[in-house]
Design an enzyme around this catalytic site. Sequence first.
Site, PDB file in Angstrom:
ATOM      1  N   HIS A 164       3.513  -3.219 -33.358  1.00 49.38           N
ATOM      2  CA  HIS A 164       4.415  -4.236 -33.198  1.00 49.38           C
ATOM      3  C   HIS A 164       4.991  -4.052 -31.946  1.00 49.38           C
ATOM      4  O   HIS A 164       6.467  -3.987 -31.802  1.00 49.38           O
ATOM      5  CB  HIS A 164       5.990  -4.298 -34.303  1.00 49.38           C
ATOM      6  N   SER A 285       3.250  -9.333  -2.443  1.00 52.78           N
ATOM      7  CA  SER A 285       4.371 -10.483  -2.175  1.00 52.78           C
ATOM      8  C   SER A 285       4.534 -10.371  -1.326  1.00 52.78           C
ATOM      9  O   SER A 285       4.353  -9.375  -0.510  1.00 52.78           O
ATOM     10  CB  SER A 285       5.438  -9.675  -3.213  1.00 52.78           C
ATOM     11  N   LYS A 291       5.901  -4.592  -3.969  1.00 51.91           N
ATOM     12  CA  LYS A 291       5.057  -4.973  -4.917  1.00 51.91           C
ATOM     13  C   LYS A 291       4.284  -5.006  -5.073  1.00 51.91           C
ATOM     14  O   LYS A 291       2.675  -5.213  -4.028  1.00 51.91           O
ATOM     15  CB  LYS A 291       5.384  -6.681  -5.144  1.00 51.91           C
ATOM     16  N   GLU A 298      -3.457 -10.480 -14.432  1.00 55.39           N
ATOM     17  CA  GLU A 298      -2.449 -11.620 -15.241  1.00 55.39           C
ATOM     18  C   GLU A 298      -3.862 -13.228 -14.585  1.00 55.39           C
ATOM     19  O   GLU A 298      -3.747 -13.777 -15.740  1.00 55.39           O
ATOM     20  CB  GLU A 298      -1.576 -12.504 -13.832  1.00 55.39           C
TER      21      GLU A 298
END
Length: 466
Positions: A164, A285, A291, A298
């Site tokens: 979970h 970024s 970043k 992704e």
Amino acid sequence: MSDMTKKSSNAMWGGRFAVGPSEVMEKINASIDFDKRLYREDIAGSKAHCAMLVKQGIISAEDGESIQKGLDTILREIAEGHFEFSAALEDIHMNVESRLRDLIGDAAGRLHTARSRNDQVAVDFRLWVRGAADELDKQLGLLLEALIDQAEENHDAIMPGYTHLQAAQPVTFGHHLLAYAEMLGRDRSRLRDCRARMNECPLGAAALAGTSFPIDRFATAEALGFDRPTANSMDSVSDRDFALEFLSLGSILGMHLSRMAEEFVIWCSEGFRFVELSDAFTTGSSIMPQKKNPDAAELIRGKVGRVMGSLNTLLVVMKGLPMTYGKDMQEDKEPVFDAADTLILCVTAMAGMVRDMKSNRERMMAATSAGFLTATDLADWLVRVLGLPFRDAHHVTGTLVKMAEDKGLDIADLSLEEMQSVESRITDDIFSVLTVEASAQSRTSYGGTAPTMVKAAAEAARKRLL
Ligand code: ARG
């Protein structure tokens, strides 16, 4: 005659047509923009067919030779990028045949003896999917190797295991990675099953009924690397199961890749930092200089949607089609091409990402201090040493967890007296099972997470899956 109607009819099948197709008809009919990808397979199929026709005495050796030479020239022309494809000639089959006629004259017309575009496209497409399956198999092998190498290196790196997405019990990072090796191993086995089933040659089924010419389907099957010819001519031209199986197993593989990608995204996030991805598989970024984004992960997570969509597309195209070939089936290629490209790209990117990644053992270990990960070990001790039924042990442990939580402590930080206030027979020995290392080391059941087991499992996986 409308403006949209051309004057000349198609040179390849125009015999019974007075006028050519309208422009929009040509647009909806033509597949050359995408099926030109089949040129290698198309030419290989034609060469095998031609050689067989000669061997069987159906066409002359002389014609056979000029056809073979012409096909070699066309193969070169296309590979080198100076072949002119024509939408008026609809598809790769007729583009090649028409060029053959330009090159060698009338003998070109003999190539299509005892053949139809229906069995021609079926064999071309099978050859193409088989090639894609082989490339995917190779890339999957590299991904599995990278995973197993990392698992071996991290066989004793302790981290929280989750259910979970809640911290559950200590596991090793190697164990976690080998879970993915199992999934991908099954994907590879499904891929090989699919390849074995698809490896039958439909060439020679002709339009749908077979042919009256004395062809040798076993010879063409062998020449093209198939195990045998397909058994039923009608099935041969109407079957696209091989493509659907490829998309099905590809969708399951894609599902695995996206789960794995999602874990990388989680592991790279600030709350976790279990893993650092290499610069080669991340991006920066344009506005936030600090970043380092896991874009490859992704994109893998996102791109597999195309594969699942492709499976759906082809299932819907095929459903309800009567026997045998229907032009609907020309819609089979784009989804399969796109899915194969996507899968090969995603598996290759995942392999690079896994190979380059660095695990952060300190962060993983630090994360094990929250979440009472050794609660099950405490309950197991109560069962093993005090002989409590597991359900009672579960209850005692729950009470102790609550006590620790109220005091802002881990269970191992409770005093013996505090523990005894819940279960008087608890002794000092309990503390020996309350470290995450001891917990992981104790899980020596077959398939369990004990570092010794993981090391052996990595070795075994190497033998079984690579
Ligand atoms: N371009 C067609 C396809 O991809 C080739 C087969 C056409 N056969 C036919 N009878 N029109 O399906």
